[in-house]
Scaffold this active site. Structure first.
Site, mmCIF file in Angstrom:
data_model
loop_
_atom_site.group_PDB
_atom_site.id
_atom_site.type_symbol
_atom_site.label_atom_id
_atom_site.label_comp_id
_atom_site.label_asym_id
_atom_site.label_seq_id
_atom_site.Cartn_x
_atom_site.Cartn_y
_atom_site.Cartn_z
ATOM 1 N N GLY A 1 6.989 62.026 -3.381
ATOM 2 C CA GLY A 1 6.487 62.966 -4.388
ATOM 3 C C GLY A 1 5.441 63.888 -3.813
ATOM 4 O O GLY A 1 4.238 63.668 -4.007
ATOM 5 N N GLU B 1 9.072 64.030 9.530
ATOM 6 C CA GLU B 1 10.181 64.644 8.786
ATOM 7 C C GLU B 1 10.882 65.720 9.585
ATOM 8 O O GLU B 1 12.033 66.014 9.352
ATOM 9 C CB GLU B 1 9.646 65.330 7.509
ATOM 10 C CG GLU B 1 9.567 64.453 6.302
ATOM 11 C CD GLU B 1 9.498 65.281 5.007
ATOM 12 O OE1 GLU B 1 10.158 66.320 4.915
ATOM 13 O OE2 GLU B 1 8.767 64.855 4.110
ATOM 14 N N SER C 1 6.195 67.827 -3.467
ATOM 15 C CA SER C 1 6.309 69.155 -4.076
ATOM 16 C C SER C 1 6.103 69.122 -5.589
ATOM 17 O O SER C 1 6.479 68.164 -6.261
ATOM 18 C CB SER C 1 7.693 69.744 -3.807
ATOM 19 O OG SER C 1 7.979 69.699 -2.447
ATOM 20 N N SER D 1 13.759 63.918 -4.087
ATOM 21 C CA SER D 1 15.062 63.317 -3.768
ATOM 22 C C SER D 1 15.059 61.832 -4.118
ATOM 23 O O SER D 1 14.079 61.126 -3.832
ATOM 24 C CB SER D 1 15.372 63.478 -2.274
ATOM 25 O OG SER D 1 15.343 64.843 -1.929
HETATM 26 C C1 LIG Z 1 17.505 69.522 -0.665
HETATM 27 C C2 LIG Z 1 16.036 69.449 -0.885
HETATM 28 C C3 LIG Z 1 15.419 68.216 -0.972
HETATM 29 C C4 LIG Z 1 14.046 68.134 -1.206
HETATM 30 N N1 LIG Z 1 13.460 66.890 -1.316
HETATM 31 C C5 LIG Z 1 12.138 66.796 -1.573
HETATM 32 C C6 LIG Z 1 11.521 65.510 -1.755
HETATM 33 O O1 LIG Z 1 12.184 64.476 -1.666
HETATM 34 N N2 LIG Z 1 10.203 65.462 -2.033
HETATM 35 C C7 LIG Z 1 9.441 66.591 -2.139
HETATM 36 O O2 LIG Z 1 8.244 66.470 -2.375
HETATM 37 N N3 LIG Z 1 9.996 67.822 -1.987
HETATM 38 C C8 LIG Z 1 11.316 67.943 -1.710
HETATM 39 N N4 LIG Z 1 11.891 69.182 -1.555
HETATM 40 C C9 LIG Z 1 11.076 70.371 -1.780
HETATM 41 C C10 LIG Z 1 10.747 71.168 -0.523
HETATM 42 O O3 LIG Z 1 9.829 70.474 0.283
HETATM 43 C C11 LIG Z 1 10.186 72.520 -0.998
HETATM 44 O O4 LIG Z 1 11.251 73.197 -1.653
HETATM 45 C C12 LIG Z 1 9.671 73.361 0.132
HETATM 46 O O5 LIG Z 1 8.501 72.815 0.692
HETATM 47 C C13 LIG Z 1 9.360 74.803 -0.332
HETATM 48 O O6 LIG Z 1 8.547 74.796 -1.460
HETATM 49 P P1 LIG Z 1 8.972 75.630 -2.772
HETATM 50 O O7 LIG Z 1 10.376 75.315 -3.109
HETATM 51 O O8 LIG Z 1 7.918 75.405 -3.790
HETATM 52 O O9 LIG Z 1 8.953 77.160 -2.318
HETATM 53 P P2 LIG Z 1 7.670 78.099 -2.195
HETATM 54 O O10 LIG Z 1 6.592 77.403 -1.439
HETATM 55 O O11 LIG Z 1 7.351 78.641 -3.534
HETATM 56 O O12 LIG Z 1 8.251 79.263 -1.288
HETATM 57 C C14 LIG Z 1 9.105 80.283 -1.821
HETATM 58 C C15 LIG Z 1 9.408 81.265 -0.705
HETATM 59 O O13 LIG Z 1 8.180 81.880 -0.259
HETATM 60 C C16 LIG Z 1 8.018 81.689 1.140
HETATM 61 N N5 LIG Z 1 6.615 81.420 1.441
HETATM 62 C C17 LIG Z 1 5.767 80.579 0.778
HETATM 63 N N6 LIG Z 1 4.550 80.599 1.354
HETATM 64 C C18 LIG Z 1 4.626 81.451 2.405
HETATM 65 C C19 LIG Z 1 3.703 81.879 3.399
HETATM 66 N N7 LIG Z 1 2.447 81.414 3.434
HETATM 67 N N8 LIG Z 1 4.133 82.762 4.326
HETATM 68 C C20 LIG Z 1 5.415 83.230 4.316
HETATM 69 N N9 LIG Z 1 6.337 82.865 3.385
HETATM 70 C C21 LIG Z 1 5.953 81.988 2.461
HETATM 71 C C22 LIG Z 1 8.849 80.460 1.484
HETATM 72 O O14 LIG Z 1 9.263 80.490 2.834
HETATM 73 C C23 LIG Z 1 10.035 80.606 0.525
HETATM 74 O O15 LIG Z 1 10.980 81.471 1.082
HETATM 75 C C24 LIG Z 1 13.267 69.314 -1.328
HETATM 76 C C25 LIG Z 1 13.894 70.564 -1.227
HETATM 77 C C26 LIG Z 1 15.260 70.638 -1.013
HETATM 78 C C27 LIG Z 1 15.902 71.982 -0.911
#
Ligand SMILES: Cc1cc2nc3c(=O)[nH]c(=O)nc-3n(C[C@H](O)[C@H](O)[C@H](O)COP(=O)(O)OP(=O)(O)OC[C@H]3O[C@@H](n4cnc5c(N)ncnc54)[C@H](O)[C@@H]3O)c2cc1C
Length: 365
Positions: free
Chosen positions: A124, A241, A126, A158
């Site tokens: 947990g 990871e 994100s 996940s």
């Molecule tokens: C298949 C899958 C499984 C997952 N499993 C888990 C899990 O088990 N546990 C968990 O905690 N999370 C999990 N995640 C979440 C994952 O870690 C996050 O989706 C990821 O860290 C991105 O965060 P966000 O989706 O909030 O996107 P955001 O952080 O909102 O980013 C959105 C966009 O903005 C860009 N961006 C953001 N900040 C910056 C910056 N400073 N500079 C340039 N670009 C930037 C990013 O690259 C992206 O393109 C999973 C995601 C997927 C797709």
């Protein structure tokens, strides 16, 4: 110089490949099987074979084997789509984090079930407004006597719907700024106050979830490491990871099948096959450097970037090879729709490139 594995590693690889073929026989192979191929039975069998905690010390029940032994088994299993998801998070990062930061009691309580493939964990980190920027985590845990009371919301978690335990990153000091107020708790997923809502992805799978915590009580002894000081631990966990073979071999089985179908008389196809074959080998060397502890600090950002962009290139190749057939729903279409996830989970490529620039190359911010 012959860079081949020694006979012991070759035998281990053959054994793991045979096991993977056995458990996938008759079933459609799932790409990214370490994340979507969930089978408690397979994980328990991995435990019986000593393929979980392979590198952990013998004193805690691990197999005390070398990182190369674990690499060989993981590449064989994931590269053939074996469903290892039920134990993958625990083996890859929860166990190592408990070994490094946990208490003796925590190791005694949790490692045996992880080693036996009996315990399934979710992570947990994100939240709806805290993905790349983990310092913005809002889920809070307040200390009440010898318990923490947790309230908040996690997303993209996940396996949350099936996990026994959640490794939770939460805010334990509402007054302190950003990352200086974060702690890590082990939360029993069967606790009252937890609601899990599965989320369907583009491929129709529901492996990740939104998780709501409302007044969830967690015994204080389930705090891992330092109160309000877990950011360093979380970053260490992300290193586990990002640098592994799971980031490279997720759709290797799909590639092998597509390559057999590809028109090798076409020079452009041959060119792409050559690029992919070299891409896999480069990625594998990067992963081996991480595995052997030879990569510089934070370099796992570069390793993951290379490897996951490679996996997306594989997905495009497979779709191009299938041609119009790739528009019919099936394994190829699913592989293509799933591919964007590779460069998002575990840290997006954009964010990892910033880490490469700032922390690996020392470029100005
Ligand atoms: C298949 C899958 C499984 C997952 N499993 C888990 C899990 O088990 N546990 C968990 O905690 N999370 C999990 N995640 C979440 C994952 O870690 C996050 O989706 C990821 O860290 C991105 O965060 P966000 O989706 O909030 O996107 P955001 O952080 O909102 O980013 C959105 C966009 O903005 C860009 N961006 C953001 N900040 C910056 C910056 N400073 N500079 C340039 N670009 C930037 C990013 O690259 C992206 O393109 C999973 C995601 C997927 C797709």
């Amino acid at each position: 110089m012959d860079f081949c594995w020694d006979p012991e590693l070759l035998a281990l690889r053959a054994e793991a490949q045979a096991f993977a073929d056995d458990v996938t026989a008759g079933a459609e192979v799932r790409e990214d099987s370490w994340l979507v191929g969930y089978s408690r039975e397979v994980s328990e069998e991995l435990g019986r074979r000593g393929w979980l905690g392979m590198t952990w010390p013998v004193e805690v029940g691990g197999a005390g084997r070398s990182p190369l032994h674990r690499f060989v088994v993981a590449e064989a299993l994931i590269g053939r789509g074996a469903p290892v998801a039920a134990s993958w998070f625990a083996d890859r990062q929860i166990g190592p984090v408990l070994l490094q930061y946990g208490t003796d009691d925590q190791r005694e309580e949790f490692l045996p079930d992880i080693l036996a493939g009996r315990a399934s964990w979710c992570i947990g980190m994100s939240e709806p407004d805290a993905g790349s920027d983990l310092a913005s985590v809002r889920t809070r845990a307040e200390r009440h006597g010898d318990e923490f009371v947790v309230d908040g919301r996690k997303v993209w978690t996940s396996f949350a719907a099936v996990a026994d335990w959640c490794y939770l990153i939460c805010r334990t000091d509402a007054g302190a700024p950003g990352h200086r107020a974060l702690s890590e708790l082990i939360v029993d997923m069967h606790s009252p106050g937890i609601t899990v809502q599965p989320i369907r992805d583009m491929t129709g799978q529901e492996h990740f979830c939104e998780v709501t915590f409302e007044g969830v009580r967690v015994p204080a002894h389930r705090l891992v490491g330092e109160l309000n000081g877990s950011f360093r631990q979380t970053m260490r966990q992300l290193e586990h990871e990002r640098g592994g073979i799971d980031r490279l071999a997720s759709n290797a089985a799909l590639y092998r099948d597509a390559r057999a179908d590809a028109d090798a008389t076409d020079a452009l196809v041959r060119d792409e096959i050559a690029a992919l074959e070299s891409g896999y080998r480069i990625g594998r060397l990067l992963v081996l450097r991480e595995t052997l502890g030879q990569a510089p600090p934070s370099f796992s950002a570069a390793t993951k970037t290379w490897c996951t962009e490679f996996e997306q290139r594989v997905a495009r190749f497979v779709a191009a090879t299938a041609g119009p057939r790739s528009t019919i729903w099936g394994r190829v279409a699913r592989g293509l729709c799933y591919a964007p996830a590779y460069t998002i989970m575990g840290g997006t490529t954009q964010v990892l490139r910033t880490i490469i620039g700032e922390r690996v190359l020392g470029l100005p911010r």
